[in-house]
Write a protein that holds these residues in place. Sequence first.
Motif, PDB file in Angstrom:
ATOM      1  N   THR A   1       0.858  -1.183   0.000  1.00 35.70           N
ATOM      2  CA  THR A   1       0.000   0.000   0.000  1.00 35.70           C
ATOM      3  C   THR A   1       0.892   1.229   0.000  1.00 35.70           C
ATOM      4  O   THR A   1       1.818   1.338   0.813  1.00 35.70           O
ATOM      5  CB  THR A   1      -0.904   0.027   1.242  1.00 35.70           C
ATOM      6  OG1 THR A   1      -1.747  -1.125   1.241  1.00 35.70           O
ATOM      7  CG2 THR A   1      -1.769   1.279   1.254  1.00 35.70           C
ATOM      8  N   VAL A   2       0.628   2.160  -0.912  1.00 41.92           N
ATOM      9  CA  VAL A   2       1.437   3.379  -1.025  1.00 41.92           C
ATOM     10  C   VAL A   2       0.625   4.565  -0.518  1.00 41.92           C
ATOM     11  O   VAL A   2      -0.497   4.797  -0.982  1.00 41.92           O
ATOM     12  CB  VAL A   2       1.879   3.618  -2.480  1.00 41.92           C
ATOM     13  CG1 VAL A   2       2.656   4.934  -2.582  1.00 41.92           C
ATOM     14  CG2 VAL A   2       2.745   2.469  -2.980  1.00 41.92           C
ATOM     15  N   LEU A   3       1.192   5.300   0.440  1.00 41.43           N
ATOM     16  CA  LEU A   3       0.569   6.512   0.971  1.00 41.43           C
ATOM     17  C   LEU A   3       1.375   7.727   0.543  1.00 41.43           C
ATOM     18  O   LEU A   3       2.609   7.684   0.529  1.00 41.43           O
ATOM     19  CB  LEU A   3       0.492   6.466   2.494  1.00 41.43           C
ATOM     20  CG  LEU A   3      -0.244   5.276   3.125  1.00 41.43           C
ATOM     21  CD1 LEU A   3      -0.249   5.412   4.642  1.00 41.43           C
ATOM     22  CD2 LEU A   3      -1.661   5.171   2.590  1.00 41.43           C
ATOM     23  N   ARG A   4       0.668   8.809   0.223  1.00 42.54           N
ATOM     24  CA  ARG A   4       1.320  10.078  -0.130  1.00 42.54           C
ATOM     25  C   ARG A   4       0.733  11.165   0.780  1.00 42.54           C
ATOM     26  O   ARG A   4      -0.153  11.923   0.362  1.00 42.54           O
ATOM     27  CB  ARG A   4       1.108  10.399  -1.603  1.00 42.54           C
ATOM     28  CG  ARG A   4       1.809   9.415  -2.550  1.00 42.54           C
ATOM     29  CD  ARG A   4       1.600   9.807  -4.007  1.00 42.54           C
ATOM     30  NE  ARG A   4       2.400   8.999  -4.903  1.00 42.54           N
ATOM     31  CZ  ARG A   4       2.006   7.854  -5.457  1.00 42.54           C
ATOM     32  NH1 ARG A   4       0.788   7.373  -5.180  1.00 42.54           N
ATOM     33  NH2 ARG A   4       2.802   7.178  -6.279  1.00 42.54           N
ATOM     34  N   PRO A   5       1.220  11.268   2.003  1.00 45.90           N
ATOM     35  CA  PRO A   5       0.605  12.167   2.985  1.00 45.90           C
ATOM     36  C   PRO A   5       0.730  13.651   2.667  1.00 45.90           C
ATOM     37  O   PRO A   5      -0.013  14.465   3.211  1.00 45.90           O
ATOM     38  CB  PRO A   5       1.346  11.832   4.283  1.00 45.90           C
ATOM     39  CG  PRO A   5       2.002  10.510   4.045  1.00 45.90           C
ATOM     40  CD  PRO A   5       2.302  10.473   2.590  1.00 45.90           C
ATOM     41  N   LEU A   6       1.702  14.029   1.816  1.00 46.84           N
ATOM     42  CA  LEU A   6       1.932  15.449   1.512  1.00 46.84           C
ATOM     43  C   LEU A   6       1.293  15.891   0.201  1.00 46.84           C
ATOM     44  O   LEU A   6       1.570  16.996  -0.268  1.00 46.84           O
ATOM     45  CB  LEU A   6       3.445  15.720   1.438  1.00 46.84           C
ATOM     46  CG  LEU A   6       4.243  15.517   2.730  1.00 46.84           C
ATOM     47  CD1 LEU A   6       5.737  15.710   2.464  1.00 46.84           C
ATOM     48  CD2 LEU A   6       3.777  16.475   3.823  1.00 46.84           C
ATOM     49  N   LEU A   7       0.440  15.066  -0.366  1.00 44.26           N
ATOM     50  CA  LEU A   7      -0.032  15.325  -1.724  1.00 44.26           C
ATOM     51  C   LEU A   7      -0.799  16.640  -1.847  1.00 44.26           C
ATOM     52  O   LEU A   7      -0.778  17.277  -2.900  1.00 44.26           O
ATOM     53  CB  LEU A   7      -0.914  14.158  -2.197  1.00 44.26           C
ATOM     54  CG  LEU A   7      -1.078  14.003  -3.699  1.00 44.26           C
ATOM     55  CD1 LEU A   7       0.265  13.876  -4.392  1.00 44.26           C
ATOM     56  CD2 LEU A   7      -1.953  12.793  -4.021  1.00 44.26           C
ATOM     57  N   ALA A   8      -1.457  17.074  -0.795  1.00 49.66           N
ATOM     58  CA  ALA A   8      -2.223  18.324  -0.855  1.00 49.66           C
ATOM     59  C   ALA A   8      -1.439  19.516  -0.323  1.00 49.66           C
ATOM     60  O   ALA A   8      -1.976  20.619  -0.220  1.00 49.66           O
ATOM     61  CB  ALA A   8      -3.526  18.166  -0.062  1.00 49.66           C
ATOM     62  N   VAL A   9      -0.156  19.292  -0.013  1.00 46.40           N
ATOM     63  CA  VAL A   9       0.668  20.347   0.595  1.00 46.40           C
ATOM     64  C   VAL A   9       1.517  21.023  -0.475  1.00 46.40           C
ATOM     65  O   VAL A   9       2.138  20.358  -1.306  1.00 46.40           O
ATOM     66  CB  VAL A   9       1.579  19.759   1.697  1.00 46.40           C
ATOM     67  CG1 VAL A   9       2.445  20.855   2.318  1.00 46.40           C
ATOM     68  CG2 VAL A   9       0.729  19.074   2.764  1.00 46.40           C
TER      69      VAL A   9
END
Length: 437
Positions: A149-157
């Motif tokens: 599973t790949v998470l991109r926590p900064l995508l909206a930053v």
Amino acid sequence: MPGEAVSNCLAAHLPIGSALHLGLSGGRDSVVLLHILKSLLPDRVRAIHVHHGLSPHADEWADFCSRLCREWEIPLQIARVEVCRQGQGLEAAARAARYQAFREHGASCLALAHHRRDQAETLLLNLCRGAGVAGAAAMRDKREMPRMTVLRPLLAVGEEEIATYAEARKLSWVEDESNARTHFRRNFLRLEILPKLSATFPAAEASLARAAAHFAEAESLLHDLAAHDAAHIEEDANYFVGLSTARRANWLRWHLKEAGWSIPDAARLTEALRQFSNAVRMGAHGELRLPEGRICIWRGRFYNVTDAPIPVSPQIWDGQGELAWAGGWLRLDARQGEGICAKRLNNNTDGRLSARPRVGGETLRLAENRPRRSLKKLLQEAAIPPWRRERLPLIYWGDEFIACPEIGIAAEWRAKEAGWMPVYSATPSTLSAALPV
């Protein structure tokens, strides 16, 4: 703002108690994400640095990541990879090597530091390639990949928020000199196109990222519609013919994506849909050939077919577990009053159990009061698809043909009490079969 975004993403997508691996390049964005994660998940964050060997500074970057993780007391793995292009561009090949390395180093849940500008670049890049809704959706904050599973926590930053965070905390990082080379398409968009867009449209980056979110929502709706249509198509292929061309294409793309198969270009997709529609209307056979296999339509049903090699000689088998055969698995399931007689398998010492390919001319007598019949006729009457007929393993005891999965057992070998039913399936069973002692 970066810390809040990361916290919200983890709360929504990271299972409680799970470890999280970070893809640490050593650049500013991944260093900022690591700094946030070490405060949010002090005992659960791990780092993986992929050493591509493509830059003369690659060893320096790996050394930097090692020093940083030692200082912050974060476990680090350095994965050295060899980038094999094999017809791909350098960026695509390096990306494939990274994801493979992440899987091999145990990253079942992986965090990457892509941010809003990366999202805008991805949208533009995909649109320039002629992408549809899925491509225009660009990246998601969560993506399910095989075994990861790949998470991109900064995508909206925004990039400026990340820069402010790094400067306020006096973080250090490395610079990748390849980011200045505009012959890479993504760098060209970043260095030449986005600044010009932003000069005229100051909110261009945020607007493009917001557009990607709208496309992602539309893709989700199309996914739901395709799943709905798939349930009806599986029951009756005539439902496929009644759909609009756009919904047929939407279902086929969804079907290929679910199977993990490549999606052909628009021209091939359109031709496949035309052939499938004609095949359903006429009750004929049609197929779409792809690198992974074929999608076939036969007698009003769709099938995914992988053309694994068929063994050309008998395979001796003790009946234990499962036997790999022509892309599938042969096993014996314990049954009562049906299947191959267990006593005969145990007591007969004149031959050995084996699986053999069809050679033509085989016959079976399925009941004591019925004549022998050709296997060819039996397969046709059982409505076994043509491509599957050649792949079914025939079961022999010595030189005696005693059974064929999906067809039946020779009358003289049929069980009246304990028996073993031959089963040929596309995937291995979770149960292990074994002949009774």
